[in-house]
Design a protein around this motif. Structure first.
Motif, PDB file in Angstrom:
ATOM      1  N   UNK A  17     -14.090  11.087  25.069  1.00 18.62           N
ATOM      2  CA  UNK A  17     -15.504  10.864  25.375  1.00 18.62           C
ATOM      3  C   UNK A  17     -16.009   9.697  24.528  1.00 18.62           C
ATOM      4  N   UNK A  18     -16.733   8.793  25.168  1.00 19.57           N
ATOM      5  CA  UNK A  18     -17.107   7.524  24.564  1.00 19.57           C
ATOM      6  C   UNK A  18     -18.565   7.527  24.114  1.00 19.57           C
ATOM      7  N   UNK A  24     -28.518   6.203  21.983  1.00 20.84           N
ATOM      8  CA  UNK A  24     -28.927   7.542  21.584  1.00 20.84           C
ATOM      9  C   UNK A  24     -28.275   8.566  22.508  1.00 20.84           C
ATOM     10  N   UNK A  25     -27.885   9.690  21.904  1.00 20.05           N
ATOM     11  CA  UNK A  25     -27.217  10.769  22.641  1.00 20.05           C
ATOM     12  C   UNK A  25     -27.904  12.082  22.310  1.00 20.05           C
ATOM     13  N   UNK A  26     -28.128  12.879  23.323  1.00 16.56           N
ATOM     14  CA  UNK A  26     -28.834  14.139  23.139  1.00 16.56           C
ATOM     15  C   UNK A  26     -27.867  15.313  23.198  1.00 16.56           C
ATOM     16  N   UNK A  37     -24.065  15.220  25.299  1.00 16.34           N
ATOM     17  CA  UNK A  37     -23.712  14.376  26.433  1.00 16.34           C
ATOM     18  C   UNK A  37     -23.323  12.982  25.940  1.00 16.34           C
ATOM     19  N   UNK A  38     -22.079  12.574  26.237  1.00 14.27           N
ATOM     20  CA  UNK A  38     -21.558  11.254  25.899  1.00 14.27           C
ATOM     21  C   UNK A  38     -21.656  10.353  27.136  1.00 14.27           C
ATOM     22  N   UNK A  39     -21.081   9.160  27.065  1.00 13.31           N
ATOM     23  CA  UNK A  39     -21.119   8.227  28.194  1.00 13.31           C
ATOM     24  C   UNK A  39     -20.352   8.757  29.402  1.00 13.31           C
ATOM     25  N   UNK A  43     -19.611  17.647  25.528  1.00 12.75           N
ATOM     26  CA  UNK A  43     -19.016  18.660  24.674  1.00 12.75           C
ATOM     27  C   UNK A  43     -19.933  19.871  24.681  1.00 12.75           C
ATOM     28  N   UNK A  44     -19.375  21.058  24.566  1.00  9.07           N
ATOM     29  CA  UNK A  44     -20.156  22.271  24.358  1.00  9.07           C
ATOM     30  C   UNK A  44     -19.808  22.809  22.982  1.00  9.07           C
ATOM     31  N   UNK A  45     -20.847  22.977  22.140  1.00  7.98           N
ATOM     32  CA  UNK A  45     -20.659  23.420  20.768  1.00  7.98           C
ATOM     33  C   UNK A  45     -21.525  24.633  20.468  1.00  7.98           C
ATOM     34  N   UNK A  46     -21.000  25.553  19.673  1.00  7.35           N
ATOM     35  CA  UNK A  46     -21.824  26.633  19.134  1.00  7.35           C
ATOM     36  C   UNK A  46     -22.806  26.009  18.143  1.00  7.35           C
TER      37      UNK A  46
END
Length: 66
Positions: A17-18, A24-26, A37-39, A43-46
């Protein structure tokens, strides 16, 4: 919990993932987890893992106040 915003300090890639410098990334908070959310994917994170990623990536990614 609320959404978190991060600024890429340089171009980098993680697990394919780039992230592009100065963009800015949310990380959206929903259903008890964060979706960053990347380009070209996400990713899903706890909650705990999102905090750990923010620390681990601190040389290339910084959190910005909303």
């Amino acid at each position: 919990m609320k959404n978190r915003t991060f600024k890429a300090l340089l171009d980098f890639e993680s697990e394919g993932r780039i992230f592009i410098k100065d963009n800015l990334y949310t990380a959206f908070y929903r259903n008890g987890k964060y979706t960053l959310v990347a380009e070209n994917g996400e990713f899903n994170f706890s909650l705990e893992l999102m905090d750990r990623v923010a620390v681990a990536w601190k040389s290339s990614f910084e959190e910005v106040a909303e």
